[in-house]
Scaffold this motif. Structure first.
Motif, PDB file in Angstrom:
ATOM      1  N   LYS A   1       0.829  -1.206   0.000  1.00  0.00           N
ATOM      2  CA  LYS A   1       0.000   0.000   0.000  1.00  0.00           C
ATOM      3  C   LYS A   1       0.862   1.254   0.000  1.00  0.00           C
ATOM      4  O   LYS A   1       0.564   2.230  -0.705  1.00  0.00           O
ATOM      5  CB  LYS A   1      -0.928   0.007   1.212  1.00  0.00           C
ATOM      6  N   GLU A   2       1.929   1.236   0.802  1.00  0.00           N
ATOM      7  CA  GLU A   2       2.774   2.437   0.858  1.00  0.00           C
ATOM      8  C   GLU A   2       3.459   2.711  -0.476  1.00  0.00           C
ATOM      9  O   GLU A   2       3.451   3.841  -0.966  1.00  0.00           O
ATOM     10  CB  GLU A   2       3.835   2.327   1.948  1.00  0.00           C
ATOM     11  N   ILE A   3       4.023   1.679  -1.083  1.00  0.00           N
ATOM     12  CA  ILE A   3       4.855   1.923  -2.261  1.00  0.00           C
ATOM     13  C   ILE A   3       4.062   2.051  -3.558  1.00  0.00           C
ATOM     14  O   ILE A   3       4.529   2.695  -4.501  1.00  0.00           O
ATOM     15  CB  ILE A   3       5.934   0.827  -2.418  1.00  0.00           C
ATOM     16  N   LEU A   4       2.853   1.480  -3.599  1.00  0.00           N
ATOM     17  CA  LEU A   4       2.130   1.481  -4.879  1.00  0.00           C
ATOM     18  C   LEU A   4       0.676   1.952  -4.777  1.00  0.00           C
ATOM     19  O   LEU A   4      -0.014   2.014  -5.798  1.00  0.00           O
ATOM     20  CB  LEU A   4       2.172   0.073  -5.493  1.00  0.00           C
TER      21      LEU A   4
ATOM     22  N   LEU B   1       7.798  -0.702   8.356  1.00  0.00           N
ATOM     23  CA  LEU B   1       7.768  -2.075   7.853  1.00  0.00           C
ATOM     24  C   LEU B   1       8.378  -2.157   6.455  1.00  0.00           C
ATOM     25  O   LEU B   1       8.926  -3.199   6.072  1.00  0.00           O
ATOM     26  CB  LEU B   1       6.321  -2.590   7.821  1.00  0.00           C
ATOM     27  N   THR B   2       8.290  -1.065   5.703  1.00  0.00           N
ATOM     28  CA  THR B   2       8.812  -1.074   4.326  1.00  0.00           C
ATOM     29  C   THR B   2      10.328  -1.245   4.289  1.00  0.00           C
ATOM     30  O   THR B   2      10.819  -2.185   3.649  1.00  0.00           O
ATOM     31  CB  THR B   2       8.369   0.201   3.583  1.00  0.00           C
ATOM     32  N   PRO B   3      11.117  -0.395   4.966  1.00  0.00           N
ATOM     33  CA  PRO B   3      12.566  -0.638   4.924  1.00  0.00           C
ATOM     34  C   PRO B   3      12.979  -1.948   5.584  1.00  0.00           C
ATOM     35  O   PRO B   3      13.937  -2.590   5.149  1.00  0.00           O
ATOM     36  CB  PRO B   3      13.151   0.574   5.677  1.00  0.00           C
ATOM     37  N   ILE B   4      12.239  -2.375   6.628  1.00  0.00           N
ATOM     38  CA  ILE B   4      12.572  -3.643   7.290  1.00  0.00           C
ATOM     39  C   ILE B   4      12.392  -4.808   6.317  1.00  0.00           C
ATOM     40  O   ILE B   4      13.271  -5.671   6.171  1.00  0.00           O
ATOM     41  CB  ILE B   4      11.704  -3.848   8.544  1.00  0.00           C
ATOM     42  N   LEU B   5      11.246  -4.832   5.624  1.00  0.00           N
ATOM     43  CA  LEU B   5      10.968  -5.934   4.704  1.00  0.00           C
ATOM     44  C   LEU B   5      11.845  -5.858   3.465  1.00  0.00           C
ATOM     45  O   LEU B   5      12.335  -6.888   2.984  1.00  0.00           O
ATOM     46  CB  LEU B   5       9.486  -5.932   4.313  1.00  0.00           C
ATOM     47  N   PHE B   6      12.065  -4.663   2.954  1.00  0.00           N
ATOM     48  CA  PHE B   6      12.927  -4.509   1.783  1.00  0.00           C
ATOM     49  C   PHE B   6      14.341  -5.008   2.076  1.00  0.00           C
ATOM     50  O   PHE B   6      14.964  -5.679   1.250  1.00  0.00           O
ATOM     51  CB  PHE B   6      12.953  -3.047   1.316  1.00  0.00           C
ATOM     52  N   GLU B   7      14.860  -4.679   3.249  1.00  0.00           N
ATOM     53  CA  GLU B   7      16.201  -5.142   3.615  1.00  0.00           C
ATOM     54  C   GLU B   7      16.239  -6.660   3.692  1.00  0.00           C
ATOM     55  O   GLU B   7      17.187  -7.301   3.221  1.00  0.00           O
ATOM     56  CB  GLU B   7      16.628  -4.531   4.950  1.00  0.00           C
TER      57      GLU B   7
ATOM     58  N   LEU C   1      15.370   0.479  -1.583  1.00  0.00           N
ATOM     59  CA  LEU C   1      14.069   1.133  -1.515  1.00  0.00           C
ATOM     60  C   LEU C   1      13.627   1.707  -2.862  1.00  0.00           C
ATOM     61  O   LEU C   1      12.439   1.996  -3.057  1.00  0.00           O
ATOM     62  CB  LEU C   1      14.082   2.236  -0.457  1.00  0.00           C
ATOM     63  N   ASN C   2      14.563   1.864  -3.772  1.00  0.00           N
ATOM     64  CA  ASN C   2      14.203   2.346  -5.117  1.00  0.00           C
ATOM     65  C   ASN C   2      13.699   1.227  -6.023  1.00  0.00           C
ATOM     66  O   ASN C   2      13.244   1.487  -7.137  1.00  0.00           O
ATOM     67  CB  ASN C   2      15.415   3.022  -5.775  1.00  0.00           C
ATOM     68  N   ASP C   3      13.766  -0.026  -5.525  1.00  0.00           N
ATOM     69  CA  ASP C   3      13.383  -1.188  -6.345  1.00  0.00           C
ATOM     70  C   ASP C   3      11.934  -1.594  -6.109  1.00  0.00           C
ATOM     71  O   ASP C   3      11.598  -2.773  -6.084  1.00  0.00           O
ATOM     72  CB  ASP C   3      14.297  -2.382  -6.019  1.00  0.00           C
ATOM     73  N   LYS C   4      11.053  -0.619  -5.957  1.00  0.00           N
ATOM     74  CA  LYS C   4       9.682  -0.958  -5.578  1.00  0.00           C
ATOM     75  C   LYS C   4       8.963  -1.795  -6.630  1.00  0.00           C
ATOM     76  O   LYS C   4       8.076  -2.580  -6.306  1.00  0.00           O
ATOM     77  CB  LYS C   4       8.879   0.302  -5.275  1.00  0.00           C
ATOM     78  N   TYR C   5       9.361  -1.654  -7.894  1.00  0.00           N
ATOM     79  CA  TYR C   5       8.683  -2.427  -8.935  1.00  0.00           C
ATOM     80  C   TYR C   5       9.123  -3.891  -8.946  1.00  0.00           C
ATOM     81  O   TYR C   5       8.526  -4.728  -9.614  1.00  0.00           O
ATOM     82  CB  TYR C   5       8.923  -1.799 -10.317  1.00  0.00           C
TER      83      TYR C   5
ATOM     84  N   GLU D   1       7.621  -9.410  -7.315  1.00  0.00           N
ATOM     85  CA  GLU D   1       8.356 -10.547  -7.875  1.00  0.00           C
ATOM     86  C   GLU D   1       9.274 -11.166  -6.839  1.00  0.00           C
ATOM     87  O   GLU D   1       9.363 -12.402  -6.736  1.00  0.00           O
ATOM     88  CB  GLU D   1       9.173 -10.088  -9.092  1.00  0.00           C
ATOM     89  N   ARG D   2       9.965 -10.334  -6.036  1.00  0.00           N
ATOM     90  CA  ARG D   2      10.885 -10.874  -5.029  1.00  0.00           C
ATOM     91  C   ARG D   2      10.128 -11.617  -3.926  1.00  0.00           C
ATOM     92  O   ARG D   2      10.593 -12.663  -3.447  1.00  0.00           O
ATOM     93  CB  ARG D   2      11.711  -9.735  -4.432  1.00  0.00           C
ATOM     94  N   VAL D   3       8.963 -11.098  -3.535  1.00  0.00           N
ATOM     95  CA  VAL D   3       8.159 -11.789  -2.522  1.00  0.00           C
ATOM     96  C   VAL D   3       7.768 -13.180  -3.013  1.00  0.00           C
ATOM     97  O   VAL D   3       7.922 -14.181  -2.292  1.00  0.00           O
ATOM     98  CB  VAL D   3       6.895 -10.971  -2.163  1.00  0.00           C
ATOM     99  N   TYR D   4       7.258 -13.267  -4.234  1.00  0.00           N
ATOM    100  CA  TYR D   4       6.867 -14.572  -4.783  1.00  0.00           C
ATOM    101  C   TYR D   4       8.071 -15.494  -4.923  1.00  0.00           C
ATOM    102  O   TYR D   4       7.981 -16.704  -4.676  1.00  0.00           O
ATOM    103  CB  TYR D   4       6.168 -14.387  -6.131  1.00  0.00           C
ATOM    104  N   GLU D   5       9.205 -14.931  -5.317  1.00  0.00           N
ATOM    105  CA  GLU D   5      10.429 -15.731  -5.469  1.00  0.00           C
ATOM    106  C   GLU D   5      10.849 -16.325  -4.130  1.00  0.00           C
ATOM    107  O   GLU D   5      11.170 -17.517  -4.028  1.00  0.00           O
ATOM    108  CB  GLU D   5      11.534 -14.834  -6.014  1.00  0.00           C
TER     109      GLU D   5
END
Length: 331
Positions: A167-170, A178-184, A190-194, A198-202
């Protein structure tokens, strides 16, 4: 020698406690899930794995199944009468003659309340509230997913974390730590929001990320006063309070004659290191049930202790308190 067996068959892990008739712990076994709903082979696989689990413990101690005079099985996935009947048949096929079968959530009541009366709220793999009143009437609220509008358990909390980040990024949602924690954790900038979806599913696909791991990030962010994380935990507490409130009314606990024992169990309640959910639950129940004497216990012994004590109780033991203390101290 005669023996009793208690089994806690959970959605993630399972335990078996073997005691002799005098209350001495003989053995303690570990297994994976015994929830038929999480097995490819369903009820048949449940039978095979439970049989092997029991066989390993009994054979190791040179005990025959005929020597087991009382057993209690708390099994995840026993939510309907049909499931109860099928699993009972499987336990009989394994060789058990005298046993009690219930949903695993019920084990928290005898594990946390020596009277065997009260309410247990499970916040672990799943979300369930169960109760037993002084007349022996039993009721389960929740634990059947979307049918019962469950909001709690590691799976639901983990999904909330992923959704909040998405929700935050898109979706121009609320900013959250939670966004930087999960992205890390995902190895993303953090610039790789697109690349997020795909990374979550992977990561889910190769089992390097679990939904329950995502749920634990809520506590990390909550300690930093992140509003989104705190709101998730607050909503969980409110949901459980509503279930407990309904349980008090449905089972008609007599507020004038008895304390109502409320046992909080499951890894999220027991191991979660931020108090928001439990504090919210207590605050809401205090407002909704001001005339009730509510006694809270966060379960410190494994729920299988409840299965073992229940099995002893089925033998009409005279000194219940002594057996309760024996079981809990040894586990």
């Amino acid at each position: 020698m005669e023996y009793i067996i208690g089994i806690d068959g959970g959605g993630t892990k399972s335990h078996l406690a073997l005691f002799d008739i005098e209350g001495k712990l003989v053995d303690f076994g570990h297994w994976g899930t015994l929830n038929h709903e999480g097995m490819k082979g369903s009820f048949d696989q449940f039978h095979d794995e439970t049989k092997e689990f029991v066989k390993q413990i009994l054979s190791k101690n040179n005990i025959k199944i005929e020597q087991v005079v009382s057993a209690v099985f708390g099994i995840a996935g026993v939510d309907t009468k049909w499931q109860h009947d099928v699993i009972s048949q499987k336990m009989e096929k394994i060789g058990f003659k005298k046993f009690t079968l219930a949903n695993d959530a019920y084990l928290g009541i005898p594990a946390g309340s020596p009277t065997g009366v009260g309410i247990c709220a499970i916040n672990g793999t799943g979300c369930t509230v169960v109760g037993v009143n002084s007349q022996g009437k039993m009721l389960q609220i929740g634990g059947v997913g979307y049918v019962s509008a469950d909001y709690g358990g590691g799976g639901i909390i983990g999904r909330e974390v992923i959704s909040a980040v998405y929700k935050e990024i898109l979706r121009k949602g609320e900013k959250t730590l939670l966004t930087p924690i999960l992205f890390e954790y995902l190895g993303l900038d953090l610039n790789d929001k697109y690349d997020f979806v795909e990374r979550v599913y992977e990561k889910f696909g190769d089992h390097t990320l679990s939904i329950h791991t995502c749920g634990r990030f809520t506590f990390e962010a909550a300690h930093k006063n992140d509003k989104v994380a705190l709101d998730i935990l607050r909503s969980v507490g409110e949901n459980y309070a509503n279930g407990i409130c309904a349980m008090i009314e449905e089972l008609e606990f007599d507020k004038t004659k008895e304390d109502i024992n409320i046992v909080l169990a499951g890894s999220v309640f027991v191991k979660g290191d931020h108090p928001m959910s439990i504090d919210t639950l207590k605050e809401k129940l205090g407002k909704d049930k001001p005339d009730c004497s509510l006694k809270y216990t966060v379960l410190k012994v494994p729920p299988v202790a409840g299965a073992a004590f229940w099995a002893f109780n089925n033998l009409n033991i005279s000194d219940k308190k002594a057996y309760y203390e024996k079981v809990c101290n040894q586990l």
